[in-house]
Scaffold this active site. Structure first.
Site, PDB file in Angstrom:
ATOM      1  CB  SER A  75      70.990  18.131  -3.492  1.00 15.68           C
ATOM      2  OG  SER A  75      70.222  17.546  -4.572  1.00 15.68           O
ATOM      3  CG  ASP A 130      66.272  22.388  -0.284  1.00 18.15           C
ATOM      4  OD1 ASP A 130      65.320  22.585   0.794  1.00 18.15           O
ATOM      5  OD2 ASP A 130      65.815  22.359  -1.336  1.00 18.15           O
ATOM      6  CD  GLU A 146      64.156  29.092  -8.010  1.00 22.75           C
ATOM      7  OE1 GLU A 146      64.586  28.192  -8.849  1.00 22.75           O
ATOM      8  OE2 GLU A 146      63.369  30.151  -8.472  1.00 22.75           O
ATOM      9  CG  HIS A 147      67.087  21.793  -4.633  1.00 25.25           C
ATOM     10  ND1 HIS A 147      67.174  21.315  -3.426  1.00 25.25           N
ATOM     11  CD2 HIS A 147      67.592  21.135  -5.660  1.00 25.25           C
ATOM     12  CE1 HIS A 147      68.069  19.956  -3.583  1.00 25.25           C
ATOM     13  NE2 HIS A 147      68.382  20.002  -5.167  1.00 25.25           N
ATOM     14  N   GLY A 148      68.001  24.658  -6.442  1.00 29.26           N
ATOM     15  CA  GLY A 148      69.190  24.793  -7.480  1.00 29.26           C
ATOM     16  C   GLY A 148      70.330  25.827  -7.013  1.00 29.26           C
TER      17      GLY A 148
END
Length: 805
Positions: free
Chosen positions: A628, A655, A777-779
């Site tokens: 991130s 990501d 997912e991203h998180g």
């Protein structure tokens, strides 16, 4: 050496598994004596009893063990001591004959004495002669396909007669005996040992085998299982492509009384047919032979039968009875095992006729453990049983009823028991009951004994460091529990020696720390184990700018840049996927102390981090990674290093995008709280904290067990300021052009339609952008599962690069 060793004289071997153990055993046998293995890791009271009961003429040990042995009142020979080495140098290397021995050596003389669990509360020594060794050796050479080129693994403890079988396999065939490292070996460590030494023949108990990951092991030609019942599932997994044989034999016979034919996909593997020189009878209570297919008790007779129990004439007479089917004067041993003949002439094991059990390859009398429990003056009644509440995991459980007015804690009773019994006999749990359940006729109802609830012992003490977070996760995985507090005792949560072996193997694979099983017994909690790491693994500053996640290794380190929350704890999950020879460091945000000023620009942050990582690695090639927000910073660091003429061998972006989703936003309290928790590497299955807002998070600061425990409110506010500043920096940042390749990982789940892809980096990269999809997912990308997959892919990439000429 003038110590009086000769026929019918016993020598105690108290040596950890090693080449010295094998040499010492052979030396005793050559001299005509009998050896009795005494495990130096047994409780001192048990060692003292065995030495007093066996009455050896001397004790053979090593410099590392002699200090823990009780005084037996006999000479002690330190095998690796200077005095012993000099004395041996003066001895002839010619083979001994009866002329050299104190008297002639005969087949009926004792060869070894193995102590087994005793129903009276005391272990008993089984005296085995030389008579059956030759027949067993010849049978193994023929049935196992042994030759001079065979490489046999010596894995069993010398306190277990399987070690005799392993030595015979190698020496009778002129093969090579490969002695495994001391201590219990299992899991990935055992697989590596089998592969590294090109082992062709191995004897592995079914419980240990069930814990091994699938592996090709092309060298392994013959796999022998024994010591306990073998499930058909194990045969289906391990028999294809090799010879797999089931071995059966009580200690009261010369190691092995029966061998199966090579196993295939049998749902219930047989224990085979008697070995040469051994007779097996399946009898009813009147000692009559039972028909094929009918269950009876199994009796063993023949030349391999043990002589009996040392110094226990009455016990010997009760178990070694006259053989009505053999020559006059011969005996047979009542095994207590229930079996039946199959139509194909092979035996099938059915169960036990008494309270003796087999757990993880060890024969155990439940009565001995019950007697040990009753030695506690506060215990009125005690019972022990074997439970299989989890598949492929048989474990001992003790039950105690306190005396009137006494208050018992199961964990305390168990710890006291561990001081008197070897670890394989210590129950996984001791449950305190008001009374033992009984059947209608007043007998103990073992079926009604409740299962222990290990989850009640779990505390809420949360990890305080990345190392503790990783260890806590590994403890929970091995114990199959939802979580483990940092002060929770591994063994009080249901851990046992086999699970301890698996845990130590996982710790070694993940953290690169070479702990032993004994270490875990001495330091059985996450906090205690983490505190042993002198290189930053314990209680160091987890908020420092340079965070050593795994500081050891011979290969270049991997530097992981923090996400927007400023902390790099989340990258601890990489350790289970990336080769342990690569150290792993986290780069964390400045501003946690009053002396530190937060950076004014993201380029300033990158320049600072270049200086920081150079304190660990002054020159390239460098390996960088960021998730991130951290990916944007890692890209800027890589570009700066290339401008300085350094090689960047890896830039992994997880990501991460040139214009991240936080840019241009003013985060709210709940968003800031979430970013801070993500930086700690919280698992995805922790919904209770994933929805915290900032005021609730601040309330956790003084809370014991909180990951932020010990921080002042002012320092916690600094973390909040770091998040806000990082969002401001990335909004103003214009990514430079990096002269190199990028390894990109895309979170494929929950993506916004028409959102950016890895191709967004192409204008900022003068090289290739290689994309790998990750199903999360991203998180969730910094959760342990996705990171393990990412780490494995990175390891493969680096390994292929290193193998290029």
């Amino acid at each position: 050496m003038g110590l009086g060793v000769g026929p019918e004289r016993v020598v105690a071997l108290s040596v950890p598994r090693s080449v010295e153990t094998v040499v010492a055993a052979l030396g005793v046998l050559k001299a005509g004596g009998a050896y009795v293995p005494v495990d130096p890791e047994y409780p001192v009271d048990r060692v003292a009893f065995m030495l007093a009961d066996a009455r050896p003429v001397c004790v053979l040990t090593t410099a590392g063990t002699v200090g823990v042995l009780p005084d037996a009142g006999v000479p002690v020979v330190v095998l690796d001591g200077v005095e012993t080495t000099e004395a041996l140098a003066r001895c002839s290397d010619a083979d001994l004959t009866d002329t050299d021995r104190q008297s002639a050596l005969h087949p009926e003389n004792a060869a070894y004495v193995i102590y087994t669990s005793g129903s009276t509360g005391r272990p008993k020594g089984v005296v085995v002669s030389h008579a059956g060794l030759g027949a067993l050796a010849a049978e193994q050479v023929d049935r196992f396909g042994l030759s001079a080129g065979s490489r046999v693994l010596q894995l069993a403890s010398f306190s277990f007669d399987a070690a005799v079988m392993e030595m015979l396999m190698a020496f009778a065939s002129s093969g090579t005996l490969v002695v495994a490292p001391a201590g219990r070996l299992g899991g990935e460590a055992l697989v590596r040992e089998l592969d590294r030494h090109r082992i062709t023949h191995a004897l592995i108990p079914p419980t240990v085998l069930s814990g091994l990951a699938e592996a090709e092991l092309p060298s392994l030609e013959t796999l022998v299982v024994g010591g306990e019942a073998c499930a058909g599932e194990l045969v289906a997994r391990w028999a294809p492509g090799r010879r797999m044989i089931n071995a059966y034999g009580p200690t009261e016979s010369t190691v092995c009384a029966a061998l199966s034919r090579p196993l295939t996909g049998d749902a219930r593997p047989s224990i085979g047919r008697p070995v040469t020189g051994t007779r097996l009878h399946v009898l009813d209570p009147a000692l009559r032979l039972v028909p094929v297919g009918v269950t009876g008790e199994l009796y063993v007779s023949g030349e391999g039968l043990a002589r009996g129990y040392a110094g226990r004439a009455a016990l010997t007479a009760g178990r070694f009875v006259a053989d009505p089917y053999g020559p006059a004067g011969t005996r047979m041993y009542r095994t207590g095992d229930l079996a039946r003949w199959r139509a194909d002439g092979e035996l099938e094991y059915v169960g036990r006729a008494d309270d003796q059990v087999k757990v993880r390859g060890f024969r155990i009398e439940l009565g001995e453990i019950e007697a040990a429990l009753l030695r506690d003056a506060q215990v009125a009644q005690a019972a022990v049983t074997v439970r299989s509440d989890r598949p492929d995991d048989r474990r001992l459980v003790g039950y105690v009823v306190p005396r009137a007015g006494a208050v018992l804690e199961g964990a305390v009773v168990r710890r006291e028991l561990a001081r008197r019994l070897p670890d394989h006999m210590v129950p996984a749990a001791v449950v305190v009951l008001d009374g033992l359940p009984r059947t209608v006729n007043g007998k103990l109802d073992r079926q009604a004994l409740p299962a222990p609830d290990f989850t009640t012992a779990i505390t809420d003490d949360a990890p305080r460091t990345p190392q503790e977070a990783t260890l806590s996760r590994l403890f929970a995985e091995v114990l199959e529990l939802p979580r483990v507090g940092i002060h929770d005792d591994f063994f009080e949560l249901g851990g046992h020696s086999l699970l301890a072996t698996r845990l130590i193997s996982r710790v070694r694979e993940t953290l690169g720390v070479q702990h032993t099983i004994r270490t875990l017994f001495e330091f059985p909690t996450v906090a205690a184990l983490a505190g042993l790491d002198p290189d930053g693994g314990g209680t160091g500053d987890s908020f420092a700018a340079l965070l050593p996640l795994r500081p050891r290794g011979t290969k270049p380190p991997i530097f992981c840049v923090h996400p927007a929350g400023g902390l790099s704890w989340c990258y601890a999950g990489l350790m289970s996927g990336i080769d342990t020879e690569h150290p792993i460091y986290g780069l964390q945000a400045r501003g946690m102390s009053e002396e530190e000023e937060p950076p004014a620009a993201l380029d300033d942050m990158a320049a600072d981090y270049v200086n920081t990582l150079r304190t660990v690695q002054p020159a390239g090639p460098y390996h960088l990674l960021g998730w991130s927000y951290g990916g944007v910073v890692a890209h800027a660091i890589a570009a700066r290093l290339r401008e300085q003429g350094e090689e960047v061998a890896l830039l992994a972006l997880l990501d991460s995008y040139p214009n991240p989703p936080l840019a241009g936003k003013i985060p709210g309290d709940q968003e800031i709280a979430q970013l801070l928790l993500e930086g700690l590497g919280r698992d995805a299955d922790e919904p209770a904290r994933s929805a915290l807002d900032l005021p609730e998070l601040m309330e956790l600061v003084p809370e014991n067990g909180s990951p932020f425990a010990g921080l002042t409110s002012a320092r916690m506010r600094s973390l909040v300021d770091i998040v806000t500043n990082n969002i401001r920096l990335v909004e103003a940042h214009e990514p430079p052009v990096y002269d190199g390749d990028v390894l990109f990982f895309t979170a494929t789940e929950g993506r916004i339609e028409d959102w950016m892809s890895h191709e967004a980096w192409i204008p900022h990269v003068n090289g290739r952008v290689e994309n790998h999809p990750i199903a999360c997912e991203h998180g969730e990308m910094a959760n342990p599962g996705p990171l393990r997959r990412i780490g494995s892919l990175i390891s493969q990439k680096l390994s292929r690069r290193a193998s290029r000429p």
